[in-house]
Design a protein around this motif. Sequence first.
Motif, short mmCIF file in Angstrom:
data_model
loop_
_atom_site.label_atom_id
_atom_site.label_comp_id
_atom_site.label_asym_id
_atom_site.label_seq_id
_atom_site.Cartn_x
_atom_site.Cartn_y
_atom_site.Cartn_z
N TYR A 169 29.72 66.51 5.17
CA TYR A 169 28.83 65.64 4.41
C TYR A 169 27.39 65.81 4.88
CZ TYR A 169 32.71 63.02 2.36
OH TYR A 169 33.83 62.66 1.64
N ASN A 176 27.34 56.01 5.83
CA ASN A 176 26.64 56.01 4.54
C ASN A 176 27.61 56.37 3.42
OD1 ASN A 176 25.03 56.43 2.35
ND2 ASN A 176 24.04 58.29 3.16
N GLN A 178 27.30 56.56 0.39
CA GLN A 178 26.73 57.39 -0.68
C GLN A 178 26.61 58.86 -0.27
OE1 GLN A 178 26.31 55.63 -3.33
NE2 GLN A 178 26.46 53.66 -2.25
N GLU A 180 26.78 62.68 0.41
CA GLU A 180 27.32 63.72 -0.49
C GLU A 180 28.19 64.69 0.31
OE1 GLU A 180 25.63 67.49 -3.02
OE2 GLU A 180 24.20 66.13 -2.06
#
Length: 240
Positions: A169, A176, A178, A180
């Motif tokens: 990530y 976190n 969120q 990616e």
Amino acid sequence: MSHPPLYQRVMLKVSGEALMGDREYGLDTNTCRRIAEDVKGVVDLGVQVCMVIGGGNIFRGIAGAAAGMERAQADYMGMLATVMNALGMQSALEKAGLPTRVQSAIPMQSLCEPYIRRRAIRHMEKGRVVIFAAGTGNPFFTTDTAAALRAVEMGCDALLKGTQVDGVYASDPRKNPQAERYVTLTYLDMLSRDLAVMDAAAISLARENRLPIIVFNIHEPNAFTAVMRGEGRFTTVVEQ
Ligand code: UDP
């Protein structure tokens, strides 16, 4: 019809900490059993498997050095920790019905075979899971580097790194939500972004030898088998 496996011969690297389960130290037998059953699933696909297990659940050289020990001496203790884990994993694999051999980079004739490259390859050809213990046999290295080294020596098609999350990530997904997840990354991305998944020596060795690295979550039941079928979630590190 099910998908043929992505690779024929692979190295699975599992950190010592992954074997702790919910414990704070040592080995959790349920976790070892679950991983062993996952390895069995992969062997049943017709894939040859070898493994390197870390020692961080018992002792890390860097911690010994921080406490005042000579670093090399502390690293040898760390390598011995990986032998304990290898024997624990061997036992779990045998309970799952798999033939296994442990080979140690530091010879310990009463416990296991010494590391002999051609013999290890032969074991794998016969369907035995080979666990490489004692890292590279040298202080100042890690078991990630040992896994990359042995994977290249064994002619593995990929190095699978089982971690706590299902890939690499951009930032820690546990902090976190969120963050990616990368589907693919290059070796240079891994090195330059300092993504803290593997040490630089291991990544460089993989890069020089075009060894793909696959990062996946070892804690998800049968995740290794799913990855080998090209299913599930993971990040692949390749040259591009
Ligand atoms: N180690 C070493 N040389 C090697 C591999 C491991 O000296 O080739 C030592 C080092 O002290 C390390 C310890 O063994 O801290 C345990 O390995 P590692 O930290 O890689 O285990 P993991 O983090 O995968 O559990």
